[in-house]
Motif scaffolding. Structure first.
Motif: not given
Ligand SMILES: *Cc1c(COP(=O)(O)O)cnc(C)c1O
Length: 377
Positions: A72-74, A98, A101, A147, A173, A175, A193, A196, A203
């Motif tokens: 995942n992005a985190t 933001t 995460a 971000v 970021d 994301a 995710h 998104k 992912g």
């Protein structure tokens, strides 16, 4: 078994309009890829589907881009910060405005988030403003983690100049910016995710023109291995399986058409919002770039009233970024500058219902509810 009555969940009546309604590839579209998995009998550990997915993701970016997928992005943010070898306990300048995460990833990497205020118009850190703050940092600053606000990209050239001038590491970021992120000159993390704009369930990926950094992150996702069974660097298990890659390939197949559907839904929304000129979408949203959310700015302080009025009209909204990370208990001990703009944004920015198949009737419903909100014209 706990009954629903003992677990306090926000309730949305069945006829209400949900704030998000993700739509991922359908089973039939994934099936050809699943058959390839059956034939290859290769289920994880950088199989052919994941390799193809990474190449296709990288091909969306500027020359020399390498993509490393992560669960995942985190985790991608955390592992990339770790791969950057920053001094333990040093500060990473980041916006408070933001999703949580971002701050979690910094802390998980053994670093300290230092919350800065954002630019009011873009809702993002501004490199010149960060530079002005550096002299007042409460410790050693090693990196900046800007971000991409709700899917809008920051000024990449300005961040490249900032990196050049300060020598600090910069990790973006992005994301929520699958559509708008096309430049790999800054290391950039994108989420895949389900919520998104290009969702595969869970992912994310790092994309960068620094191939060594991408390869290091990839090794970190697989126990620090590099072709042998010796753990050569610190690592974990944060790989995607071939099954997730199958969904990702099917999602990429559909992306050109899905992107247009998102644009169409955004255009309907923009037309509807012409009835409420004090409700302003992000610059370029639905015209230059798309994302899975519709984030609007209301007249100062109207976010709470709008949330309540829309809920009363059966329209769900979300304050995607809460009140800013600095207000959350988990981040209470981290340093911050004064955050007046963050506080203002938190009172005036909300997410309205949005989806790839948002109907015109749905937009009308949102607009009617907005027009019933005190203070909104
Ligand atoms: C969604 C999001 C994340 C987290 O992405 P995951 O893939 O769910 O871990 C991080 N930062 C921002 C700004 C996001 O919008």
């Amino acid at each position: 078994m706990r009954s629903a009555a003992t677990v306090k969940l926000p309730t949305l009546d069945p006829g209400a309009l949900p704030v998000a309604r993700p739509r991922l590839p359908r089973a039939d579209d994934i099936l050809p890829y699943l058959r390839r998995i059956d034939d290859a009998r290769w289920y994880s550990n950088f199989g052919p589907l994941l390799t193809e997915l990474e190449l296709r993701l990288a091909s969306r970016f500027t020359d020399g881009a390498v993509a490393a997928t992560v669960v995942n992005a985190t985790q991608a943010l955390t592992l990339t910060l770790q791969a950057m070898d920053l001094p333990a306990g040093s500060l990473v300048a980041t916006p408070s405005w933001t999703f949580v995460a971002t701050a979690h990833a910094i802390a998980q990497a053994g670093l300290v988030p230092w919350f800065l205020d954002v630019d009011h118009a873009s809702q993002m850190l501004h490199p010149a403003q960060v530079r002005d703050q550096l002299g007042r940092a409460p410790g050693q600053v090693s990196a900046v983690l800007p971000v991409a606000a709700h899917g809008a990209m920051p000024d990449i050239e300005a961040w490249l100049a900032f990196r050049e001038e300060t020598g600090l590491a910069v990790l973006l970021d992005a994301a929520a910016a699958f559509d708008a992120a096309r430049d790999a000159r800054l290391p950039t993390v994108v989420s895949l995710h389900a919520t998104k704009v290009l969702g595969i369930g869970e992912g994310g990926f790092l994309v960068t023109d620094d191939a060594a950094l991408a390869f290091r992150v990839r090794r970190m996702t697989t126990y620090g291995f590099n072709g042998t069974r010796e753990a050569q660097i610190a690592g974990t298990n944060a790989k995607l399986s071939e099954y997730t890659a199958a969904v990702g390939l099917a999602a990429l197949d559909q992306w050109p058409a899905d992107r247009l559907r998102f644009f169409l839904a955004a255009q309907h929304t923009r037309i509807g919002l012409a009835m409420t000129p004090s409700v302003v979408p992000q610059l370029g949203w639905g015209s230059d770039w798309v994302t899975s959310v519709c984030v609007v700015r209301l007249p100062n302080g109207a976010a709470q009233a709008a949330t309540e009025t829309l809920m009363a009209h059966g329209v769900e909204t979300r304050r995607w970024w809460g009140r800013g990370c600095h207000q959350d208990a988990a981040f209470a001990r981290y340093p911050r500058t004064a955050l007046p703009i963050t506080e203002r944004l938190a009172q005036s920015v909300i997410g309205l219902p949005f989806a790839i198949d948002l109907a015109r009737d749905d937009v009308d419903r949102v607009v009617r509810a907005l027009r019933a909100t005190p203070g909104i014209a």
